[in-house]
Every structure is written in C-alpha cells, then in structure tokens.
Scaffold this motif. Structure first.
Motif, PDB file in Angstrom:
ATOM      1  N   LEU A  94      80.124  59.977  14.643  1.00 55.76           N
ATOM      2  CA  LEU A  94      79.255  58.568  14.390  1.00 55.76           C
ATOM      3  C   LEU A  94      77.663  58.842  14.849  1.00 55.76           C
ATOM      4  O   LEU A  94      77.572  59.611  15.863  1.00 55.76           O
ATOM      5  CB  LEU A  94      79.815  57.408  14.557  1.00 55.76           C
ATOM      6  CG  LEU A  94      81.178  57.201  13.681  1.00 55.76           C
ATOM      7  CD1 LEU A  94      81.772  55.873  14.306  1.00 55.76           C
ATOM      8  CD2 LEU A  94      80.788  56.898  12.195  1.00 55.76           C
ATOM      9  N   SER A  95      76.786  57.978  14.481  1.00 59.05           N
ATOM     10  CA  SER A  95      75.520  57.853  15.091  1.00 59.05           C
ATOM     11  C   SER A  95      75.364  56.980  16.015  1.00 59.05           C
ATOM     12  O   SER A  95      76.408  56.235  16.341  1.00 59.05           O
ATOM     13  CB  SER A  95      74.395  57.556  14.046  1.00 59.05           C
ATOM     14  OG  SER A  95      74.515  56.341  13.575  1.00 59.05           O
ATOM     15  N   VAL A  96      74.314  56.762  16.763  1.00 58.70           N
ATOM     16  CA  VAL A  96      74.165  56.043  17.962  1.00 58.70           C
ATOM     17  C   VAL A  96      74.267  54.506  17.345  1.00 58.70           C
ATOM     18  O   VAL A  96      74.979  53.704  18.011  1.00 58.70           O
ATOM     19  CB  VAL A  96      72.635  56.010  18.438  1.00 58.70           C
ATOM     20  CG1 VAL A  96      72.379  55.112  19.259  1.00 58.70           C
ATOM     21  CG2 VAL A  96      72.486  57.396  19.156  1.00 58.70           C
ATOM     22  N   ASP A  97      73.704  54.321  16.172  1.00 50.92           N
ATOM     23  CA  ASP A  97      74.027  52.867  15.547  1.00 50.92           C
ATOM     24  C   ASP A  97      75.435  52.556  15.566  1.00 50.92           C
ATOM     25  O   ASP A  97      75.793  51.510  15.540  1.00 50.92           O
ATOM     26  CB  ASP A  97      72.979  52.855  14.350  1.00 50.92           C
ATOM     27  CG  ASP A  97      71.609  52.778  14.709  1.00 50.92           C
ATOM     28  OD1 ASP A  97      71.352  52.047  15.629  1.00 50.92           O
ATOM     29  OD2 ASP A  97      70.872  53.115  14.000  1.00 50.92           O
ATOM     30  N   GLU A  98      76.122  53.566  14.907  1.00 51.61           N
ATOM     31  CA  GLU A  98      77.279  53.261  14.499  1.00 51.61           C
ATOM     32  C   GLU A  98      78.623  53.179  15.521  1.00 51.61           C
ATOM     33  O   GLU A  98      79.462  52.666  15.403  1.00 51.61           O
ATOM     34  CB  GLU A  98      77.945  54.408  13.350  1.00 51.61           C
ATOM     35  CG  GLU A  98      77.022  54.422  11.998  1.00 51.61           C
ATOM     36  CD  GLU A  98      77.122  55.546  11.351  1.00 51.61           C
ATOM     37  OE1 GLU A  98      77.235  55.521   9.968  1.00 51.61           O
ATOM     38  OE2 GLU A  98      77.178  56.454  11.965  1.00 51.61           O
ATOM     39  N   ARG A  99      78.425  53.742  16.620  1.00 53.92           N
ATOM     40  CA  ARG A  99      79.179  54.079  17.632  1.00 53.92           C
ATOM     41  C   ARG A  99      79.462  52.860  18.156  1.00 53.92           C
ATOM     42  O   ARG A  99      78.583  52.258  18.699  1.00 53.92           O
ATOM     43  CB  ARG A  99      78.861  55.328  18.468  1.00 53.92           C
ATOM     44  CG  ARG A  99      79.536  56.522  17.968  1.00 53.92           C
ATOM     45  CD  ARG A  99      79.385  57.434  18.787  1.00 53.92           C
ATOM     46  NE  ARG A  99      80.490  57.749  19.713  1.00 53.92           N
ATOM     47  CZ  ARG A  99      80.926  58.912  19.938  1.00 53.92           C
ATOM     48  NH1 ARG A  99      80.252  60.186  19.742  1.00 53.92           N
ATOM     49  NH2 ARG A  99      82.091  59.330  20.775  1.00 53.92           N
ATOM     50  N   ALA A 100      80.758  52.622  18.654  1.00 51.02           N
ATOM     51  CA  ALA A 100      81.025  51.373  19.491  1.00 51.02           C
ATOM     52  C   ALA A 100      81.026  51.811  21.128  1.00 51.02           C
ATOM     53  O   ALA A 100      81.213  53.185  21.337  1.00 51.02           O
ATOM     54  CB  ALA A 100      82.573  51.001  19.260  1.00 51.02           C
ATOM     55  N   ILE A 101      80.438  50.827  21.779  1.00 56.75           N
ATOM     56  CA  ILE A 101      80.535  51.257  23.250  1.00 56.75           C
ATOM     57  C   ILE A 101      81.967  51.119  23.702  1.00 56.75           C
ATOM     58  O   ILE A 101      82.412  50.272  23.453  1.00 56.75           O
ATOM     59  CB  ILE A 101      79.587  49.996  24.008  1.00 56.75           C
ATOM     60  CG1 ILE A 101      78.228  49.981  23.311  1.00 56.75           C
ATOM     61  CG2 ILE A 101      79.587  50.359  25.377  1.00 56.75           C
ATOM     62  CD1 ILE A 101      77.122  50.368  24.047  1.00 56.75           C
TER      63      ILE A 101
ATOM     64  N   LEU B  58      79.283  57.538  30.076  1.00 57.09           N
ATOM     65  CA  LEU B  58      78.700  57.758  28.640  1.00 57.09           C
ATOM     66  C   LEU B  58      78.454  56.330  28.058  1.00 57.09           C
ATOM     67  O   LEU B  58      77.521  56.224  27.194  1.00 57.09           O
ATOM     68  CB  LEU B  58      79.969  58.348  27.800  1.00 57.09           C
ATOM     69  CG  LEU B  58      80.344  59.710  28.296  1.00 57.09           C
ATOM     70  CD1 LEU B  58      81.461  60.240  27.137  1.00 57.09           C
ATOM     71  CD2 LEU B  58      79.288  60.632  27.977  1.00 57.09           C
ATOM     72  N   ARG B  59      79.390  55.161  28.582  1.00 59.91           N
ATOM     73  CA  ARG B  59      79.089  53.915  28.112  1.00 59.91           C
ATOM     74  C   ARG B  59      77.555  53.533  28.566  1.00 59.91           C
ATOM     75  O   ARG B  59      76.964  52.866  27.622  1.00 59.91           O
ATOM     76  CB  ARG B  59      80.038  53.094  28.744  1.00 59.91           C
ATOM     77  CG  ARG B  59      80.155  51.495  28.058  1.00 59.91           C
ATOM     78  CD  ARG B  59      81.347  50.938  28.874  1.00 59.91           C
ATOM     79  NE  ARG B  59      82.709  51.766  28.896  1.00 59.91           N
ATOM     80  CZ  ARG B  59      83.556  51.578  29.690  1.00 59.91           C
ATOM     81  NH1 ARG B  59      82.825  51.398  30.908  1.00 59.91           N
ATOM     82  NH2 ARG B  59      84.602  52.303  29.633  1.00 59.91           N
ATOM     83  N   SER B  60      77.228  53.755  29.574  1.00 59.16           N
ATOM     84  CA  SER B  60      75.998  53.322  30.071  1.00 59.16           C
ATOM     85  C   SER B  60      74.762  54.077  29.267  1.00 59.16           C
ATOM     86  O   SER B  60      73.768  53.408  28.979  1.00 59.16           O
ATOM     87  CB  SER B  60      75.821  53.786  31.708  1.00 59.16           C
ATOM     88  OG  SER B  60      74.658  53.244  32.131  1.00 59.16           O
ATOM     89  N   ILE B  61      74.923  55.156  28.923  1.00 62.88           N
ATOM     90  CA  ILE B  61      74.082  56.222  28.319  1.00 62.88           C
ATOM     91  C   ILE B  61      73.850  55.502  26.859  1.00 62.88           C
ATOM     92  O   ILE B  61      72.800  55.272  26.279  1.00 62.88           O
ATOM     93  CB  ILE B  61      74.612  57.580  28.484  1.00 62.88           C
ATOM     94  CG1 ILE B  61      74.144  58.200  29.621  1.00 62.88           C
ATOM     95  CG2 ILE B  61      73.764  58.311  27.037  1.00 62.88           C
ATOM     96  CD1 ILE B  61      74.723  59.723  29.781  1.00 62.88           C
ATOM     97  N   LEU B  62      75.079  55.251  26.067  1.00 62.29           N
ATOM     98  CA  LEU B  62      75.032  54.832  24.763  1.00 62.29           C
ATOM     99  C   LEU B  62      74.448  53.455  24.982  1.00 62.29           C
ATOM    100  O   LEU B  62      73.676  53.237  23.804  1.00 62.29           O
ATOM    101  CB  LEU B  62      76.444  54.677  24.167  1.00 62.29           C
ATOM    102  CG  LEU B  62      76.705  54.320  22.792  1.00 62.29           C
ATOM    103  CD1 LEU B  62      75.846  55.194  21.895  1.00 62.29           C
ATOM    104  CD2 LEU B  62      78.083  54.417  22.275  1.00 62.29           C
ATOM    105  N   ALA B  63      74.836  52.616  25.605  1.00 61.56           N
ATOM    106  CA  ALA B  63      74.291  51.200  25.709  1.00 61.56           C
ATOM    107  C   ALA B  63      72.576  51.318  25.641  1.00 61.56           C
ATOM    108  O   ALA B  63      71.834  50.412  25.156  1.00 61.56           O
ATOM    109  CB  ALA B  63      74.574  50.389  26.857  1.00 61.56           C
ATOM    110  N   SER B  64      72.237  52.156  26.549  1.00 62.76           N
ATOM    111  CA  SER B  64      70.744  52.404  26.866  1.00 62.76           C
ATOM    112  C   SER B  64      70.001  52.990  25.492  1.00 62.76           C
ATOM    113  O   SER B  64      69.308  52.551  25.122  1.00 62.76           O
ATOM    114  CB  SER B  64      70.404  53.392  28.000  1.00 62.76           C
ATOM    115  OG  SER B  64      70.866  53.018  29.154  1.00 62.76           O
ATOM    116  N   ALA B  65      70.843  54.050  24.937  1.00 60.05           N
ATOM    117  CA  ALA B  65      70.257  54.343  23.503  1.00 60.05           C
ATOM    118  C   ALA B  65      70.038  53.509  22.565  1.00 60.05           C
ATOM    119  O   ALA B  65      69.247  53.422  21.604  1.00 60.05           O
ATOM    120  CB  ALA B  65      71.184  55.749  23.214  1.00 60.05           C
TER     121      ALA B  65
END
Lengths: 134, 110
Positions: A94-101, B58-65
């Motif tokens: 998935l993309s950055v938008d679609e992916r859950a944290i 990874l969670r911290s990076i994705l949240a920032s992105a």
C-alpha cells in the motif's frame, strides 16, 4: 537453556537483548544476525509489556540456548491470555496514504525467525522461537 | 539516537544515527514536527549512521510521512544499510518511499 526473569517493563529490554545476543556471539553468529534477533525481542517483549498485565505488575521469563546450530528462545508471561501472533499480515504494497500506522512488528518477527509459535499453558502465555544459525 | 540537521538548498537533510527503538523512535517524529513548524516541508533522511530500527521506528517514520503528505511536503531516504535496509525491504517501506544510495542523489530529486 538458561533463564532470565525480569519485571515486564521497558527498562528490562536491554538486559533481555544482551542475554540473547551474548549467547549468539559466543556461538559465533554474525553481528547482523544479533541485530535482527534484538529487533525480534523488542517486538515481542514490548507487546507483553504493554498488554499482558493491564491490572498491575508482572514478570517475563526468557529461556534461551543455542543447540545443534539453532537458536531456541522461549518467552513466558503469566498475564491475560493473549496470542499476539493471531492477526493478519499487513499489506506491504500500500501507499503512504493507505497504510495504517502500526501492525508491522509481528510481521517482521515472522519474516526473520524460522519458527514462531504460541501456546497457552498452565495459565501462562508461551512463545516458542527458533532460528537456524547455519 | 542522534539527529543532526542541515539545510541543503530547499531541503532539510536529517542525519539519523544510533538506534531507533521503542524508547527513542518518537523523537524522530517530534524532530520532523519541529522542523515543519518552522516551515520546512522537504526532507532527505540519511540513515547511513542508523544501526538498528524496529517497528516503532517504522511507525514514527510513517506518521511523519503522512503529516508531510498533508502539507504537500516530501520525504526521501538514503544511506540504508545492514538490518535497517532489511527492515525497509521486508516492510515494503523501500518501495513505498523514494530511496537513494546517497544524500547527493536524493537532493537532485527534491
């Protein structure tokens, strides 16, 4: 297998990791293998620390040994029944938008280790892990 | 974990060193937040000095992105090596993000 038992708090993490990587180093494992296993321990132990003892304090016992070219780890807690392995793998396309944290920790564990198994036994949660070192 | 920041043209280059684990990972997101609060929206994150990352990182990076996306910003990565590269590959982060060998390569795409 040797045992290390410590309170289920984040401050215990470093000691658990060093306990296992010490055995790996003595068995001649590469630094990269040690770092992977450190990550695996962090993923599993943080889950126990955050969720196993909602009503108070508890302990985590880690048994570990290297035998027949394989690392074997057993992690035991006496917290609420909880199989952290029992959830679907995340969609890694998935993309950055679609992916859950979140939700990646257990997936990483499964990818790194050869065997990961949960057992509820005598009112304890037990995780069995195996990694071939050959 | 240590983060050293420098301005390169319109991009903020973040050199991340040490370990991004359950304890230190939130510092990355907080650092990016503090930069965006000052107006930065383009980031090149150099992980060449990062020795260890877990899902908390990874969670911290994705949240920032995700936050940067909402600001029409950009976050590019470079310098992945060792277990950090493995974790990016396994998790799909290596294909989800733009990843370059060096900061110089990344800066040309900002």
């Amino acid at each position: 297998m040797d045992r290390l038992a410590l309170p289920a708090v984040l401050e215990s993490m470093g000691a658990f990791q060093e306990f296992v990587t010490g055995k790996l180093e003595r068995a001649g494992a590469a630094p990269l293998v040690c770092t992977r296993v450190e990550m695996v321990l962090e993923e599993l132990l943080t889950n126990i620390i955050y969720y196993a003892y909602p009503n108070g304090e508890g302990e985590i016992a880690l048994d570990c040994g290297v035998k027949d070219g394989a690392l074997r780890i057993r992690i035991t807690d006496s917290g609420v029944p909880f199989n952290m392995l029992d959830k679907p793998d995340p969609d890694t396309t998935l993309s950055v938008d679609e992916r859950a944290i979140g939700g990646l920790g257990i997936f990483l564990v499964r990818e790194v280790m050869d065997e990961v198994r949960y057992e509820r036994k005598n009112d304890t949660n037990v995780l069995h892990l195996t990694l071939s070192l050959q | 974990m240590e983060i050293v920041s420098k301005q390169e043209g319109k991009a903020q280059v973040l050199l991340v060193k040490g370990r991004m684990d359950a304890v230190t990972a939130p510092e990355f997101e907080e650092y990016v937040n503090s930069c965006t609060a000052k107006g930065a929206t383009a980031f090149v994150v150099d992980l060449g000095g990062l020795e260890y990352i877990s899902s908390a990182g990874l969670r911290s990076i994705l949240a920032s992105a995700k936050k940067l996306k909402a600001l029409n910003g950009k976050i590019l990565f470079c310098g992945l090596q060792g277990m950090v590269k493995e974790v990016f590959d396994i998790s799909g982060f290596a294909s989800m993000f733009s990843v370059f060998p060096t900061a110089q390569d990344a800066l040309q795409k900002v």
